[in-house]
Design an enzyme around this catalytic site. Sequence first.
Site, PDB file in Angstrom:
ATOM      1  N   ASP A   1       0.878  -1.370   0.149  1.00 43.48           N
ATOM      2  CA  ASP A   1      -0.134   0.265  -0.104  1.00 43.48           C
ATOM      3  C   ASP A   1       0.908   1.386   0.156  1.00 43.48           C
ATOM      4  O   ASP A   1       1.787   1.325   0.447  1.00 43.48           O
ATOM      5  CB  ASP A   1      -0.915  -0.055   1.219  1.00 43.48           C
ATOM      6  CG  ASP A   1      -0.176   0.025   2.422  1.00 43.48           C
ATOM      7  OD1 ASP A   1      -0.097   1.229   3.047  1.00 43.48           O
ATOM      8  OD2 ASP A   1       0.121  -0.987   3.151  1.00 43.48           O
ATOM      9  N   SER A   2       0.373   2.146  -0.851  1.00 46.12           N
ATOM     10  CA  SER A   2       0.910   3.649  -0.937  1.00 46.12           C
ATOM     11  C   SER A   2       2.596   3.570  -1.235  1.00 46.12           C
ATOM     12  O   SER A   2       2.830   3.048  -2.396  1.00 46.12           O
ATOM     13  CB  SER A   2       0.997   4.002   0.837  1.00 46.12           C
ATOM     14  OG  SER A   2       1.479   5.547   0.622  1.00 46.12           O
ATOM     15  N   ALA A   3       3.488   3.861  -0.302  1.00 40.59           N
ATOM     16  CA  ALA A   3       5.062   3.533  -0.726  1.00 40.59           C
ATOM     17  C   ALA A   3       5.161   2.149  -0.800  1.00 40.59           C
ATOM     18  O   ALA A   3       5.899   1.564  -1.699  1.00 40.59           O
ATOM     19  CB  ALA A   3       5.913   4.228   0.391  1.00 40.59           C
TER      20      ALA A   3
END
Length: 322
Positions: free
Chosen positions: A161-163
């Site tokens: 998720d995300s990074a």
Amino acid sequence: MALAPVIEQRAGCGRGARAAARLMRVFMRPLVTRLPWTPLTLRFAPLLDLGAALMPSPRGTRVTRVAGLGCAAEWVRGRGVPADSDRVILYFHGGGFVACGLRTHRRMISRISQAADMPVLSVAYRMQPRVPIQTSIDDCVDAYRWLLETHDPDDIVIAGDSAGGYLAFMAPLHALRAGLPRPAGIAALSPFADLDIDVKIAHANAPLDPFIPARRMWDMVRTCFPGAELTDPWLSPVHADLAGLPPTLIHVGSIEVLLADAELMAERLGAAGVACTLQIWEGQAHVFQIFADLSREGLIAIQEIGAFARRVTTAVTPQKAA
């Protein structure tokens, strides 16, 4: 041969999700807007993971520490998930490349494990600014290489998720460059995929995102990708040669600024001939799945991730004991 990505508009935003977004807008976005990205403040960012030790895992979760990698990692099994499953998920947490870790994401990862009926190898890759971004990517590739010693690549799904969504794309790309086989699939939750922050600043969601102030993302890029060319294909997923990647599922909230990255990544995957499903969840904020305790849509999304992982893998999971 190019493939049009499948774009699914997932309607429905319950009171829990709306309440979480309001709380983020009132408390989190002002904090993220004002908090300076200095060596001193970033030194304390990893403490967020220590504080998350107070968050209990779902009942029945089993956690086993892993040795032998260059970074910390653990196996997470949701309730009823067999330890001897041939199929596994390799997960990279988010946190802007500077924060979070095994503890902050353990509760969500346990739910993903149970939804997929697979153990999850959660990896705490080394983070910036203590190490260069290439070290983070290498940690993730090494974790994949370690899994390949005991698992068929067709039974491994890479997620994040995300990074960590960024790393879920970059690790397979660098693994393929190193001659390793491709995994069975990629599941990316609100992935950061484009180093050009101006695109996000100009997006219609820039004033709507309750958590991420788009302009502050330039601080992240300057800190975590110092001197990088924004279109470097070995640092920017949207500019990479994506043709060798496996089927991909992307989740993103309709009000988050990283919708720009998700849409562009889905477009580029399709252009490269990679089967991609982009699910845009109405009214949801960044990585809304982590707020599944408040949001029923988060629970539904986690079930979707589990279904995707089962669909793209080939091995038959051993039958659970009656």
